[in-house]
Design a protein around this motif. Sequence first.
Motif, short mmCIF file in Angstrom:
data_model
loop_
_atom_site.label_atom_id
_atom_site.label_comp_id
_atom_site.label_asym_id
_atom_site.label_seq_id
_atom_site.Cartn_x
_atom_site.Cartn_y
_atom_site.Cartn_z
N PRO A 40 -124.22 5.18 20.71
CA PRO A 40 -124.28 6.57 21.19
C PRO A 40 -123.12 7.39 20.63
N SER A 41 -123.31 8.69 20.62
CA SER A 41 -122.27 9.61 20.17
C SER A 41 -122.19 10.79 21.13
N GLY A 42 -121.22 11.63 20.92
CA GLY A 42 -121.05 12.78 21.78
C GLY A 42 -119.62 12.85 22.30
N PRO A 43 -119.29 13.93 23.00
CA PRO A 43 -117.92 14.10 23.50
C PRO A 43 -117.47 12.94 24.38
N LEU A 44 -116.26 12.43 24.12
CA LEU A 44 -115.63 11.35 24.87
C LEU A 44 -116.52 10.11 24.98
N ASN A 45 -117.15 9.76 23.87
CA ASN A 45 -118.01 8.58 23.83
C ASN A 45 -117.49 7.66 22.74
N PHE A 46 -117.04 6.47 23.12
CA PHE A 46 -116.51 5.52 22.14
C PHE A 46 -117.61 4.96 21.22
N HIS A 102 -120.68 20.48 22.76
CA HIS A 102 -120.40 19.61 21.61
C HIS A 102 -118.91 19.36 21.40
N PHE A 103 -118.09 19.76 22.34
CA PHE A 103 -116.66 19.50 22.18
C PHE A 103 -115.99 19.42 23.55
N ALA A 104 -115.16 18.39 23.72
CA ALA A 104 -114.44 18.18 24.98
C ALA A 104 -113.00 17.79 24.68
N LEU A 105 -112.10 18.23 25.54
CA LEU A 105 -110.68 17.92 25.42
C LEU A 105 -110.23 17.17 26.67
N SER A 114 -114.67 15.18 20.16
CA SER A 114 -113.77 14.81 21.25
C SER A 114 -112.33 14.89 20.76
N LEU A 115 -111.46 15.31 21.66
CA LEU A 115 -110.04 15.32 21.37
C LEU A 115 -109.33 14.78 22.61
N MET A 116 -108.60 13.68 22.43
CA MET A 116 -107.87 13.09 23.55
C MET A 116 -106.39 13.09 23.20
N LEU A 117 -105.60 13.73 24.04
CA LEU A 117 -104.16 13.81 23.83
C LEU A 117 -103.50 12.72 24.65
N GLN A 118 -102.99 11.70 23.96
CA GLN A 118 -102.41 10.54 24.62
C GLN A 118 -100.92 10.43 24.31
N VAL A 119 -100.45 9.19 24.25
CA VAL A 119 -99.02 8.94 24.20
C VAL A 119 -98.37 9.49 22.92
N ILE A 120 -99.09 9.50 21.79
CA ILE A 120 -98.49 10.02 20.55
C ILE A 120 -98.26 11.53 20.67
N TYR A 121 -99.18 12.23 21.32
CA TYR A 121 -98.98 13.65 21.59
C TYR A 121 -97.75 13.85 22.47
N PHE A 135 -109.57 10.02 15.32
CA PHE A 135 -110.72 9.43 14.63
C PHE A 135 -110.85 7.95 14.97
N ALA A 136 -109.70 7.28 15.12
CA ALA A 136 -109.74 5.87 15.52
C ALA A 136 -110.35 5.70 16.91
N PHE A 137 -110.11 6.66 17.81
CA PHE A 137 -110.71 6.59 19.15
C PHE A 137 -112.23 6.64 19.09
N TRP A 138 -112.77 7.61 18.32
CA TRP A 138 -114.18 7.96 18.46
C TRP A 138 -115.04 7.61 17.25
N PHE A 139 -114.43 7.44 16.05
CA PHE A 139 -115.18 7.25 14.81
C PHE A 139 -116.23 8.36 14.65
#
Length: 390
Positions: free
Chosen positions: A337-343, A186-189, A116-123, A106-110
């Motif tokens: 703007p909003s949408g998958p992988l959009n900050f 409407h959803f991207a990983l 959007s779902l981004m798997l980064q270092v915490i994952y 949620f912090a990534f994308w608000f």
Amino acid sequence: MKRVTAIDITRGLVMVIMALDHVRDLLHTPALTQNPTDLATTTPAIFMTRWITHLCAPTFVFLSGTSAYLSLRKQSATGTDSASGRRFLLKRGLVLILLELTVVNFAFWFDIHFQSLMLQVIYAIGGGLVVLSLLAKLPVKWVGIIGVAIVFGHNILQAVPPFTEPVPKLLWALFFRTDFLPISPHFALLAAYPLIPWLGIMLVGFAFGQLMERPMEQRKPFVLRIGFGALLLFVLLRYLNLYGDPAPWSVQKTELFTFFSFINVTKYPPSLLYTLLMLGLMLVFLSAIDGKENALTRIFTVYGKVPMFYYIIHWYLVHLSMIGMSLLQGYSLADLPSGPLNFGRPEHAGISLVGVYAVWLGLVILLYPLCKWYGKYKAAHTEIGWLRYV
């Protein structure tokens, strides 16, 4: 067992550096369209601003393994059975994965719709701790051998052709290869940190914990030799251009850019040469500051003692800074703007690299009293179990 301050200092330093990259990602004018390490389009200042932050993720993951080892040893010294310590690693790993999927994303994308779902270092750290909770039953030497085998061998998997079927492609992305998967309109990983390559770094860090048990005057020169050894091996393998990174170096338009090509190693997933270079530099630094105490090391220690708290709060502050920047530049909330992988940054909004550094410094200064307060609160309330996870 006495806390190893050098670990907190090193972790605190890379956490400060990490914030620079995230401010650049969200606020720098060219960040939406320019790859900062593309030697055809980048500048020296932009390249180095991005490159220096490559130190962060492998340091986090490596030292997470080291801290896990020292935590298990500390519990053993106080009479806690090893199974209880491993169960804590398992629970902590699962909590980190849950935080990655919810609070951190949620912090990534608000985006309350979580498009959007981004798997980064915490994952990667969370998944690594889950696996480590099982492997910690083995002798430490074997955990280290498995880690070294992964670090040195996983680049062979570059030869595996990309999968086209959805399920194998998803599994391969989660465990082995960075990949973007547009699941629906409407959803991207984005599986940015596949588990296995990063697991290798964590397992090596776990075995490294044995060295950090030694008295400072014994471990300090040994850590320095390991660090320089890793850097020398990097230089040799990189010069040969045969194995260890999918992107070979080449002669460029200037000597400086040729040097950039030489050190422009692959992070996604972490190649052998990336790991040798970044961990080599980290170990040299860790050895240099081991036993040192001054105003600067005390500042870094404040950040390094509360890494998860810092990580979560800094992402929210960076994203709020981006929104504030957009509003100050004349955009409205409706323009975001909003949408998958959009900050959520308008296309033409942004600030200069100098501005990026100013915002970064301001956020780091703002985070200092917050981290200092939380560190003291956490230390004074050991009876609150959930504090162990953040």
